[in-house]
Design an enzyme around this catalytic site. Sequence first.
Site, PDB file in Angstrom:
ATOM      1  N   HIS A  66      24.252 -82.711  37.777  1.00  0.00           N
ATOM      2  CA  HIS A  66      22.859 -82.271  37.961  1.00  0.00           C
ATOM      3  C   HIS A  66      22.400 -82.477  39.398  1.00  0.00           C
ATOM      4  O   HIS A  66      21.486 -81.800  39.854  1.00  0.00           O
ATOM      5  CB  HIS A  66      21.937 -82.991  36.967  1.00  0.00           C
ATOM      6  N   ASN A  94      16.501 -82.329  32.654  1.00  0.00           N
ATOM      7  CA  ASN A  94      16.649 -83.744  33.048  1.00  0.00           C
ATOM      8  C   ASN A  94      15.762 -84.700  32.260  1.00  0.00           C
ATOM      9  O   ASN A  94      16.145 -85.841  31.983  1.00  0.00           O
ATOM     10  CB  ASN A  94      16.300 -83.905  34.538  1.00  0.00           C
ATOM     11  N   HIS A 193      32.389 -82.553  28.396  1.00  0.00           N
ATOM     12  CA  HIS A 193      31.769 -82.807  27.095  1.00  0.00           C
ATOM     13  C   HIS A 193      32.756 -83.414  26.096  1.00  0.00           C
ATOM     14  O   HIS A 193      32.497 -83.443  24.910  1.00  0.00           O
ATOM     15  CB  HIS A 193      31.153 -81.507  26.541  1.00  0.00           C
TER      16      HIS A 193
HETATM   17  C1  HEM Z   1      28.609 -75.372  31.462  1.00  0.00           C
HETATM   18  C2  HEM Z   1      27.309 -75.601  31.399  1.00  0.00           C
HETATM   19  C3  HEM Z   1      26.729 -76.864  30.842  1.00  0.00           C
HETATM   20  C4  HEM Z   1      25.712 -76.935  29.957  1.00  0.00           C
HETATM   21  C5  HEM Z   1      24.945 -75.768  29.369  1.00  0.00           C
HETATM   22  C6  HEM Z   1      25.499 -78.328  29.661  1.00  0.00           C
HETATM   23  C7  HEM Z   1      24.526 -78.811  28.823  1.00  0.00           C
HETATM   24  C8  HEM Z   1      24.426 -80.123  28.403  1.00  0.00           C
HETATM   25  C9  HEM Z   1      23.466 -80.603  27.441  1.00  0.00           C
HETATM   26  C10 HEM Z   1      22.387 -79.771  26.774  1.00  0.00           C
HETATM   27  C11 HEM Z   1      23.722 -81.919  27.238  1.00  0.00           C
HETATM   28  C12 HEM Z   1      22.983 -82.853  26.282  1.00  0.00           C
HETATM   29  C13 HEM Z   1      21.680 -83.295  26.902  1.00  0.00           C
HETATM   30  C14 HEM Z   1      20.764 -83.980  25.896  1.00  0.00           C
HETATM   31  O1  HEM Z   1      20.707 -83.546  24.753  1.00  0.00           O
HETATM   32  O2  HEM Z   1      20.084 -84.965  26.294  1.00  0.00           O
HETATM   33  C15 HEM Z   1      24.832 -82.281  28.080  1.00  0.00           C
HETATM   34  C16 HEM Z   1      25.387 -83.533  28.159  1.00  0.00           C
HETATM   35  C17 HEM Z   1      26.406 -83.857  29.006  1.00  0.00           C
HETATM   36  N1  HEM Z   1      26.949 -83.043  29.981  1.00  0.00           N
HETATM   37 FE1  HEM Z   1      26.722 -81.048  30.135  1.00  0.00          FE
HETATM   38  N2  HEM Z   1      26.396 -79.074  30.365  1.00  0.00           N
HETATM   39  C18 HEM Z   1      27.162 -78.217  31.117  1.00  0.00           C
HETATM   40  C19 HEM Z   1      28.142 -78.582  32.022  1.00  0.00           C
HETATM   41  C20 HEM Z   1      28.459 -79.868  32.321  1.00  0.00           C
HETATM   42  C21 HEM Z   1      29.278 -80.267  33.435  1.00  0.00           C
HETATM   43  C22 HEM Z   1      29.814 -79.313  34.497  1.00  0.00           C
HETATM   44  C23 HEM Z   1      29.415 -81.614  33.353  1.00  0.00           C
HETATM   45  C24 HEM Z   1      30.141 -82.543  34.281  1.00  0.00           C
HETATM   46  C25 HEM Z   1      31.181 -82.198  35.001  1.00  0.00           C
HETATM   47  C26 HEM Z   1      28.698 -82.051  32.184  1.00  0.00           C
HETATM   48  C27 HEM Z   1      28.657 -83.332  31.715  1.00  0.00           C
HETATM   49  C28 HEM Z   1      27.917 -83.750  30.620  1.00  0.00           C
HETATM   50  C29 HEM Z   1      28.055 -85.050  30.009  1.00  0.00           C
HETATM   51  C30 HEM Z   1      29.104 -86.080  30.371  1.00  0.00           C
HETATM   52  C31 HEM Z   1      27.079 -85.126  29.022  1.00  0.00           C
HETATM   53  C32 HEM Z   1      26.751 -86.348  28.139  1.00  0.00           C
HETATM   54  C33 HEM Z   1      25.769 -87.226  28.918  1.00  0.00           C
HETATM   55  C34 HEM Z   1      25.331 -88.488  28.213  1.00  0.00           C
HETATM   56  O3  HEM Z   1      25.819 -88.825  27.137  1.00  0.00           O
HETATM   57  O4  HEM Z   1      24.451 -89.167  28.787  1.00  0.00           O
HETATM   58  N3  HEM Z   1      28.102 -80.975  31.604  1.00  0.00           N
HETATM   59  N4  HEM Z   1      25.230 -81.175  28.779  1.00  0.00           N
END
Ligand code: HEM
Length: 326
Positions: A66, A94, A193
């Site tokens: 982010h 965020n 993820h």
């Molecule tokens: C491809 C597009 C992406 C979308 C649409 C997306 C969307 C999201 C969403 C909606 C969440 C959950 C947020 C919540 O409910 O609070 C999430 C969590 C997460 N995302 Fe993505 N994401 C994307 C790409 C990425 C990328 C590129 C990374 C890192 C390289 C990443 C790493 C993570 C991680 C590790 C979590 C879990 C965070 C936690 O448990 O605190 N995501 N993402």
Amino acid sequence: MTLVGFVLMSYVFFFFFFLSVGRCQLQTGFYASSCPNAESIVKSEVSKATQQDSRLPASLIRLHFHDCFVQGCDASVLLDDTSSFTGEKTAGPNNNSLRGFEVIDTIKASLESSCKGVVSCADILAIAARDSSVITGGPSWDVRLGRRDSTTASLSGANSQIPSPAFTVNQLISAFTAKGLSAEDMFTLSGAHTIGQAKCSSFSGRLFNNSGSGQPDPSIRPGFLKSLQSACPQGGDATALQPLDVATATTFDNQYYSNLLLGRGLLNSDQVLSTTVGTARNFVKAYSSDQSKFFSNFAGSMINMGNISPLTTPNGIIRSNCRVPS
Ligand code: HEM
């Protein structure tokens, strides 16, 4: 050489020297002489914090993502709102979702006491993301360093440039190419993820009334649908959490891709990678059967993401407090 010639030559030399310094790329070992323990300090703080909170590595990897997608990797995501400054923390993707800020504060305090004013907050995010991958069983890579911190943030950028979980494959690809990354980087980085959690509100649209159809998303496998519907009932707690990787939630592995092939992707943006016929699906298949290919590509794509528009000397600053733009 005449004196005038010498002076002219010196001007030309310094002009090109500073031009090249200004454009200088990030490099490994950037703090080798200015703060030799920088990387080991970050690693030990990430490790300590992960013992208290097993979700933390996921949160730190996401912070770096982010950060890099808004104004480049410049730690703009860490800046707090004040009466005279608007940061990115209240942006839709965020707000009440990003985590790990206190750990970044702890790492920064430790670095400031060892090497005052040397290590940028943006570099801390990049190193912590790598360490988070390693600590959960994922790949390692040499982190290119030398980023400097912004004095600005962009709330509107955070609202418009971070991809939405409701996106289609083409929209996801566009969000990544807009940042100079490739479709392949998107397929690969989505594999982050494999760890972490999402709130019901991030995927509940799929469970009961997918895209206004009055039906659940048909790509969700029936047993998985049932368990998600009971974890996230209509009118229930929108902040309740579910693991992004239902099989191995805290281990960085390639199980995320196998889940997708079985209709067990949590977010729409995850599941579409395998249900949309095309290159994305080919990558999902390849990664689900070859973890080492996923790991080596993930390392490369994280380096690509970390290269998005860094501020390097003479631009940017080294913040003493990652939350404050001075
Ligand atoms: C491809 C597009 C992406 C979308 C649409 C997306 C969307 C999201 C969403 C909606 C969440 C959950 C947020 C919540 O409910 O609070 C999430 C969590 C997460 N995302 Fe993505 N994401 C994307 C790409 C990425 C990328 C590129 C990374 C890192 C390289 C990443 C790493 C993570 C991680 C590790 C979590 C879990 C965070 C936690 O448990 O605190 N995501 N993402």
